[in-house]
Write an enzyme that holds these catalytic residues in place. Structure first.
Site, PDB file in Angstrom:
ATOM      1  N   ASP A   1       0.842  -1.192   0.000  1.00  0.00           N
ATOM      2  CA  ASP A   1       0.000   0.000   0.000  1.00  0.00           C
ATOM      3  C   ASP A   1       0.877   1.241   0.000  1.00  0.00           C
ATOM      4  OD1 ASP A   1      -2.050  -1.842   0.403  1.00  0.00           O
ATOM      5  OD2 ASP A   1      -3.061  -0.624   1.916  1.00  0.00           O
TER       6      ASP A   1
ATOM      7  N   ARG B   1      -2.838  -6.608  15.348  1.00  0.00           N
ATOM      8  CA  ARG B   1      -3.284  -7.016  14.013  1.00  0.00           C
ATOM      9  C   ARG B   1      -2.277  -6.489  12.997  1.00  0.00           C
ATOM     10  NH1 ARG B   1      -6.123  -4.634   9.780  1.00  0.00           N
ATOM     11  NH2 ARG B   1      -7.365  -6.079   8.506  1.00  0.00           N
ATOM     12  N   ALA B   2      -1.675  -7.386  12.256  1.00  0.00           N
ATOM     13  CA  ALA B   2      -0.580  -7.011  11.354  1.00  0.00           C
ATOM     14  C   ALA B   2      -1.105  -6.568   9.999  1.00  0.00           C
ATOM     15  CB  ALA B   2       0.395  -8.170  11.201  1.00  0.00           C
TER      16      ALA B   2
ATOM     17  N   ARG C   1      16.476 -20.347  29.076  1.00  0.00           N
ATOM     18  CA  ARG C   1      15.588 -21.192  28.278  1.00  0.00           C
ATOM     19  C   ARG C   1      14.299 -20.415  28.044  1.00  0.00           C
ATOM     20  NH1 ARG C   1      14.320 -24.738  24.382  1.00  0.00           N
ATOM     21  NH2 ARG C   1      12.345 -25.803  24.773  1.00  0.00           N
TER      22      ARG C   1
ATOM     23  N   SER D   1       7.858 -22.283  25.388  1.00  0.00           N
ATOM     24  CA  SER D   1       6.466 -21.958  25.070  1.00  0.00           C
ATOM     25  C   SER D   1       5.535 -22.980  25.706  1.00  0.00           C
ATOM     26  CB  SER D   1       6.258 -21.936  23.551  1.00  0.00           C
ATOM     27  OG  SER D   1       7.003 -20.894  22.965  1.00  0.00           O
ATOM     28  N   GLU D   2       4.458 -22.475  26.276  1.00  0.00           N
ATOM     29  CA  GLU D   2       3.492 -23.316  26.982  1.00  0.00           C
ATOM     30  C   GLU D   2       3.043 -24.508  26.135  1.00  0.00           C
ATOM     31  OE1 GLU D   2      -0.827 -22.633  29.162  1.00  0.00           O
ATOM     32  OE2 GLU D   2      -0.304 -21.445  27.402  1.00  0.00           O
TER      33      GLU D   2
ATOM     34  N   GLU E   1       0.882 -21.371  23.340  1.00  0.00           N
ATOM     35  CA  GLU E   1       0.492 -22.775  23.178  1.00  0.00           C
ATOM     36  C   GLU E   1       0.468 -23.187  21.708  1.00  0.00           C
ATOM     37  OE1 GLU E   1      -0.229 -26.331  23.926  1.00  0.00           O
ATOM     38  OE2 GLU E   1      -0.830 -25.268  25.757  1.00  0.00           O
TER      39      GLU E   1
ATOM     40  N   ASP F   1       4.999 -21.903  12.370  1.00  0.00           N
ATOM     41  CA  ASP F   1       5.385 -21.399  13.689  1.00  0.00           C
ATOM     42  C   ASP F   1       4.987 -19.933  13.787  1.00  0.00           C
ATOM     43  OD1 ASP F   1       6.560 -20.730  16.105  1.00  0.00           O
ATOM     44  OD2 ASP F   1       8.414 -21.828  15.706  1.00  0.00           O
TER      45      ASP F   1
ATOM     46  N   ARG G   1       5.073 -18.141  16.648  1.00  0.00           N
ATOM     47  CA  ARG G   1       5.601 -17.525  17.860  1.00  0.00           C
ATOM     48  C   ARG G   1       6.410 -16.264  17.564  1.00  0.00           C
ATOM     49  NH1 ARG G   1       8.297 -22.806  20.424  1.00  0.00           N
ATOM     50  NH2 ARG G   1       8.843 -23.032  18.199  1.00  0.00           N
TER      51      ARG G   1
END
Length: 398
Positions: free
Chosen positions: A31, A138-139, A251, A254-255, A294, A328, A330
């Protein structure tokens, strides 16, 4: 090809138009973007002539609320939830469509003395309401325009227009690069804007810290909340905070409810969690971040749906993609902010995932060493681990 966010901000402040490119796995489009305060008739005409798409005006929730700009529809079924309001023209315009009149309407949106009745509905300007939290929530181009405007010190409003090729097809990155070069425009990505925002905006709040005796030793546990989505994250710490300049064993976990709590054999998450805590305790100094991401970011129910697809022959990557997700999702920006809050500057990272190293280094953290954390494979998770090695680049050995 792409410019630093800082260069784009300087261009916007000067009244220039830039190009903002979406993620290839989203709309994959570019845009034209300008600050609303610089939406002169010349800028509007440039967008209409060279962009050929719909000219819209992204606004913050505050501006939209002040002018009673209500959603175009009660039930938004757009796949990207683009938040159009009812279109408008300023009541002093004639047709409202000329570059001069569209510019006039846009400028009136920024006038703090403007009221709802100054605008007639429908019209030729299409306001969009950006989500609170911007691109971190929101990307989209809507949020990108408002975030860029705020980063410039301007009101939360921009002007955007999708860029189409002369044949009417959407311009993709190669064509966008040619357009940027032809018109000497800065070009950035929303992905880089997200990273920029994580680096300049503190989004985590330390809410509480307590002492927690565990099977692996006694840790100090710090609880954090994310201002954008309200998620709660934990840091299990051994050693004095803030840490000194010596590398700290870290470390980032991730849940995984099924693996961490219910000892699922489908993954190696539970054993990795316990092994990491044990290694930190053995070293006597370190941090384990427990992030609420998660299922590599897709959530618990979607992870279970992915498991069901795996029972039908999909691997873990194919299952995510079949559900409409990236392999992924994350993001490590929040984790990086927590580590910075704890005074971690340099670390030895417990991971098999090189993307995690790149993800944390992208937020200004120094990683001096990768410490492997490979668990013994079982008959239930061997294929899962092999897929992570082959398709996600995890550094594993069988």
């Amino acid at each position: 090809m792409f410019h630093p966010i800082e260069e784009a901000l300087e261009a916007l402040k000067k009244g220039e138009v830039i190009i903002v490119v979406d993620d290839e796995d989203r709309e994959n489009e570019g845009d034209f973007v300008a600050l609303a305060e610089h939406a002169t008739p010349e800028v509007v005409n440039f967008m209409a002539t060279h962009g050929r798409g719909l000219i819209c005006t992204p606004l913050s929730e505050d501006i939209a609320g002040r002018l009673d700009l209500h959603p175009m529809v009660d039930h938004n079924t757009d796949s990207h939830e683009t938040a159009f309001t009812v279109s408008i023209d300023h009541r002093l315009t004639k047709t409202g469509i000329s570059a001069q009149e569209r510019s006039f309407t846009i400028q009136a949106l920024l006038n703090e003395e403007s009221v709802s009745d100054d605008f007639q509905r429908p019209g030729h300007i299409f306001p969009l309401i950006a989500k609170k939290g911007g691109v971190l929530k929101r990307a989209g181009h809507t949020e990108a325009a408002v975030d860029l405007a705020k980063a410039c010190g301007s009101q939360g409003a921009g002007v955007i227009c999708e860029i189409m090729n002369e044949d009417g097809t959407m311009a993709r990155v190669p064509e966008l690069a040619e357009i940027a070069e032809r018109h000497q425009l800065k070009m950035i990505t929303i992905k880089d804007l997200i990273e920029y925002r994580y680096n300049i905006t503190t989004l985590v709040n330390r809410e509480v810290d307590i002492t927690l005796p565990t099977d692996f030793g006694t840790f100090r546990v710090y609880g954090y909340t994310n201002e954008v989505d309200g998620k709660e994250h934990l840091a299990f710490v051994m050693g004095d905070v803030p840490f000194n300049s010596e590398p700290v064993l870290v470390r980032v976990h991730s849940e995984c409810l099924t693996g961490d709590v219910f000892a699922s054999h489908r993954c190696d998450c539970g054993p990795q969690l316990h092994a990491a805590l044990a290694q930190i305790a053995e070293e006597g100094r370190g941090v384990l971040l427990y992030l609420r991401q998660e299922g590599r970011g897709i959530g618990l129910i979607n992870k279970l749906k992915a498991y069901r697809l795996q029972e039908q022959g999909y691997d873990t990557v194919e299952a995510n993609e079949a559900l409409g997700f990236l392999p992924d999702l994350r993001n490590y920006g929040i984790g990086a902010q927590i580590l910075r809050d704890l005074g971690v500057q340099h670390m030895k990272l417990l991971t098999n995932n090189p993307r995690k190293i790149a993800g944390l280094e992208g937020y200004g953290l120094s990683i001096s060493e990768r410490v492997p954390l490979q668990m013994e494979a079982s008959e239930h998770n061997k294929q899962y681990l092999q897929t992570k090695m082959k398709k996600l680049g995890h550094l594993l050995h069988f």
